[in-house]
Design an enzyme around this catalytic site. Structure first.
Site: not given
Ligand code: IFM
Length: 433
Positions: A159, A339
């Site tokens: 990210e 994710e």
């Molecule tokens: O916890 C975070 C993760 O570190 C990166 N993506 C989003 C998740 C939830 O906010």
């Protein structure tokens, strides 16, 4: 009721990130940041989930569920605690994590950088330091060299848009907490370069491994007046990084919600013109972000919208919107949902979220989108950065006083889908999940 069938060989996983679960990551920028007066951190990460010590038990739980993939990150601050000094014990630790995953028949998916930096690099400006991408490449070479042919999947930078926006424009209470457009743009450039160098290093050292960045993406929706703002944010937070992924072996997509912006149409030309003038942009953007951050950190759901603990709109199918956007941008390129998850105290909501997300993705598979896997965030309840431990994203609950793990029904539900390759749709009630 009919089953949605997923392809053979689909990656089914759960993810963690080192700083959020390992505990005592004392050489990192976040460790210092959590303790610095004036930052918006609710609490320090402390011992987190003690995953550094308990990884064998956690990986065994993941495998027992029926999942076949474990995504986790290697902690740069542990591997290189001071500039140019690599710690063989830390490298060996991650080698053991990989071996443990493989011994359970799991695919290890390794993230080379998940938000945190070594404190020594943070002291030099973090991603603002001109040599940060080169230093990142040097660290990646150590890790990829050490893990050798035991790892086939590498996520380079996690990210990067969130790191830049959250830390250098000050939008999410991340370090280093600069709050200006110039730093934001410099950090974007540094992160893009870091990704490119990491990918090249992986491909050179381990040509058959797959390397890609993992992108935070939103489903965007705007009224006519909101479009210039959305276009601007999407360009800076997503497209700048997606464009640098043209040569990646796969695109990692991470989506939690939809962002909606209602601005009267009449304002559109004004907003568009303002954002195109650097001096106004430099004033307007930090002001807007500061206002939003004070109002409700990271919150986007408006009144009447079902919201998650994070304040996001509950919108599991947003993931299909972003995956479809990537598929249009890069036809034929492999995509992995690296994710997708929800912060909730009610696990029945997590079951609903997973089922809704998977059903929306299944439609895309039917249209021929080359989606190769689904990795849920997160394996464990963990340290949600500035928001601390109150946000519960885990398939497995963690009692931090005792470090006792509780496997939730959502974990069993996802595990059953993984083991059978089938999702009963509409989903069964959570009690049976
Ligand atoms: O916890 C975070 C993760 O570190 C990166 N993506 C989003 C998740 C939830 O906010």
């Amino acid at each position: 009721m009919s089953d949605l069938v997923f392809p053979e060989g689909f990656l089914w996983g759960a993810a963690t990130a080192a700083h959020q679960v390992e505990g005592d990551n004392t050489n990192s920028d976040w460790w210092a940041w959590e303790r610095r007066p004036g930052t918006p951190c609710r609490e320090p990460s402390g011992t987190a989930c003690d995953h550094y010590g308990r990884f064998p038990e956690d990986i065994a739980l993941l495998a027992d569920l029926g999942l076949n993939t474990y995504r986790f990150s290697v902690e740069w601050a542990r591997v290189e605690p001071s500039d140019g000094t690599f710690d063989p014990a830390a490298i060996d630790h991650y080698r053991r994590v990989v071996e443990t995953a493989r011994s359970h028949g799991l695919v290890p998916m390794v993230t080379l950088n998940h938000f945190t930096l070594p404190a020594w690099l943070a002291d030099r400006g973090g991603w603002l330091a001109a040599d940060a991408p080169r230093l990142f490449e040097r660290y990646c070479r150590q890790v990829v060299g050490a893990l050798g042919d035991a790892v086939d999947w590498y996520c380079t930078v996690n990210e990067p848009g969130v790191v830049a926006f959250g830390g250098y424009l000050g939008a999410l209470g991340f370090p280093p907490g600069t709050r200006d457009v110039g730093s934001w743009r410099t950090a974007i450039g540094g992160l893009v370069e870091a990704h490119r160098r990491a990918r090249a290093a992986v491909k050179e050292l381990r040509p058959s491994a797959r390397a890609g960045a993992t992108h935070s993406m939103q489903e965007w929706e705007a009224s006519a007046g909101g479009r210039p703002v959305i276009d601007y944010l999407r360009r800076m937070n997503e497209d700048a990084f997606l464009e640098a992924s043209a040569e990646d072996d796969f695109i990692g997509v991470q989506t939690y919600t939809r962002v909606r912006l209602d601005v009267p149409a009449i304002a559109a030309p004004l907003v568009r013109a303002a954002l195109a003038v650097p001096r106004i942009e430099a004033l307007a953007v930090p002001w807007i972000v500061g206002r939003e951050t004070r109002r409700a950190p990271a919150a986007v759901a408006s009144d009447g919208v079902r919201a998650t603990q994070m304040g996001y709109e509950f919108r599991p199918e947003a993931i299909a919107w972003t995956v479809a956007r990537v598929a249009r941008m890069y036809p034929g390129k492999d995509i992995v949902v690296t994710e997708h998850g929800v912060a909730t105290a009610d696990d029945t909501e997590r079951v609903e979220f997973i089922a809704g997300g998977l059903a929306s993705l299944h439609r895309l598979l039917g249209e021929g989108v080359p989606l190769r896997g689904y990795v849920h965030w997160s394996l464990l309840d963990n340290f949600e950065w500035a928001r601390g431990y109150e946000m519960t994203f885990g398939l497995i609950g963690v009692d931090r006083a005792t470090q006792r793990r509780t496997v939730r029904p959502s974990a069993r539900m996802l595990g059953r889908v993984a083991a059978t390759g089938r999702l009963a749709f509409p989903p069964k009630p959570a009690a049976d999940a």
